[in-house]
Scaffold this motif. Sequence first.
Motif, PDB file in Angstrom:
ATOM      1  N   ALA A  28       1.071  -1.238   0.058  1.00  0.00           N
ATOM      2  CA  ALA A  28       0.012  -0.172  -0.141  1.00  0.00           C
ATOM      3  C   ALA A  28       0.861   1.216  -0.022  1.00  0.00           C
ATOM      4  O   ALA A  28       0.596   2.256  -0.766  1.00  0.00           O
ATOM      5  CB  ALA A  28      -1.046  -0.180   1.058  1.00  0.00           C
ATOM      6  N   ASP A  29       1.760   1.178   0.774  1.00  0.00           N
ATOM      7  CA  ASP A  29       2.729   2.407   0.776  1.00  0.00           C
ATOM      8  C   ASP A  29       3.572   2.520  -0.451  1.00  0.00           C
ATOM      9  O   ASP A  29       3.815   3.574  -1.010  1.00  0.00           O
ATOM     10  CB  ASP A  29       4.045   2.108   2.039  1.00  0.00           C
ATOM     11  CG  ASP A  29       3.170   2.276   3.344  1.00  0.00           C
ATOM     12  OD1 ASP A  29       2.081   3.040   3.410  1.00  0.00           O
ATOM     13  OD2 ASP A  29       3.827   1.675   4.140  1.00  0.00           O
ATOM     14  N   ILE A  30       3.953   1.490  -1.405  1.00  0.00           N
ATOM     15  CA  ILE A  30       4.489   1.553  -2.441  1.00  0.00           C
ATOM     16  C   ILE A  30       3.544   2.182  -3.551  1.00  0.00           C
ATOM     17  O   ILE A  30       3.665   2.954  -4.528  1.00  0.00           O
ATOM     18  CB  ILE A  30       5.248   0.181  -2.984  1.00  0.00           C
ATOM     19  CG1 ILE A  30       6.278  -0.337  -1.937  1.00  0.00           C
ATOM     20  CG2 ILE A  30       5.631   0.019  -4.480  1.00  0.00           C
ATOM     21  CD1 ILE A  30       6.762  -1.744  -2.079  1.00  0.00           C
ATOM     22  N   PHE A  31       2.345   1.401  -3.404  1.00  0.00           N
ATOM     23  CA  PHE A  31       1.491   2.046  -4.593  1.00  0.00           C
ATOM     24  C   PHE A  31       1.153   3.342  -4.175  1.00  0.00           C
ATOM     25  O   PHE A  31       0.752   4.348  -5.352  1.00  0.00           O
ATOM     26  CB  PHE A  31      -0.057   1.165  -4.269  1.00  0.00           C
ATOM     27  CG  PHE A  31       0.066  -0.147  -4.530  1.00  0.00           C
ATOM     28  CD1 PHE A  31       1.140  -0.881  -5.450  1.00  0.00           C
ATOM     29  CD2 PHE A  31      -0.719  -1.188  -3.800  1.00  0.00           C
ATOM     30  CE1 PHE A  31       1.091  -2.266  -5.732  1.00  0.00           C
ATOM     31  CE2 PHE A  31      -0.766  -2.362  -4.210  1.00  0.00           C
ATOM     32  CZ  PHE A  31       0.143  -2.971  -4.974  1.00  0.00           C
ATOM     33  N   ALA A  32       1.138   4.027  -2.940  1.00  0.00           N
ATOM     34  CA  ALA A  32       0.961   5.467  -2.909  1.00  0.00           C
ATOM     35  C   ALA A  32       1.729   6.396  -3.538  1.00  0.00           C
ATOM     36  O   ALA A  32       1.417   7.512  -3.626  1.00  0.00           O
ATOM     37  CB  ALA A  32       0.805   5.536  -1.103  1.00  0.00           C
ATOM     38  N   ASP A  33       2.939   5.843  -3.848  1.00  0.00           N
ATOM     39  CA  ASP A  33       3.987   6.836  -4.507  1.00  0.00           C
ATOM     40  C   ASP A  33       3.915   6.556  -5.709  1.00  0.00           C
ATOM     41  O   ASP A  33       4.361   5.270  -6.283  1.00  0.00           O
ATOM     42  CB  ASP A  33       5.158   6.556  -3.535  1.00  0.00           C
ATOM     43  CG  ASP A  33       6.542   7.353  -4.189  1.00  0.00           C
ATOM     44  OD1 ASP A  33       6.208   8.107  -5.094  1.00  0.00           O
ATOM     45  OD2 ASP A  33       7.611   7.412  -3.706  1.00  0.00           O
ATOM     46  N   PRO A  34       3.666   7.543  -6.632  1.00  0.00           N
ATOM     47  CA  PRO A  34       3.653   7.029  -8.248  1.00  0.00           C
ATOM     48  C   PRO A  34       4.990   6.580  -8.635  1.00  0.00           C
ATOM     49  O   PRO A  34       5.116   5.779  -9.451  1.00  0.00           O
ATOM     50  CB  PRO A  34       3.565   8.619  -8.861  1.00  0.00           C
ATOM     51  CG  PRO A  34       2.634   9.401  -7.780  1.00  0.00           C
ATOM     52  CD  PRO A  34       3.188   8.825  -6.413  1.00  0.00           C
ATOM     53  N   ALA A  35       6.331   7.193  -8.160  1.00  0.00           N
ATOM     54  CA  ALA A  35       7.616   6.581  -8.341  1.00  0.00           C
ATOM     55  C   ALA A  35       7.784   5.415  -8.099  1.00  0.00           C
ATOM     56  O   ALA A  35       8.421   4.461  -9.026  1.00  0.00           O
ATOM     57  CB  ALA A  35       8.798   7.926  -7.919  1.00  0.00           C
TER      58      ALA A  35
END
Length: 127
Positions: free
Chosen positions: A41-48
């Motif tokens: 979820a944290d990875i998905f939240a950051d576009p990069a």
Amino acid sequence: MSRKLTIALMASVAILSAGGMAQARQAAPATPYYSVDTKMADIFADPAARAVLSEFFRKRGEAAGQPEAPPEEQAATAELIKGLSPRELAGFPQANLDEEALKALGEALAKVPAPTASATGAAPGAH
């Protein structure tokens, strides 16, 4: 005289220790913001970070001869795995993540800089 010598020795040790600590700080690599232990979820939240993850899995799927899933299926899968980290996800054979793949993913994620508060809507470091 002995007291002056003791003070001088203590001062020398303090100066050398401070220099050594400064060198240790310079030599220590910065801890990456993202890793294979970061929740999806944290990875998905950051576009990069999401772009790195998407590209990684696209290439893995392509190499395995798997067609790219339609957007609806991708969204459903993302919802299902958002509470897991890539390392936890590797426990599922469908993830196609062995130790070598995890290492490569970790290296790719480590290159992604920490998001700014405006990029994710959250305070930096809140992952």
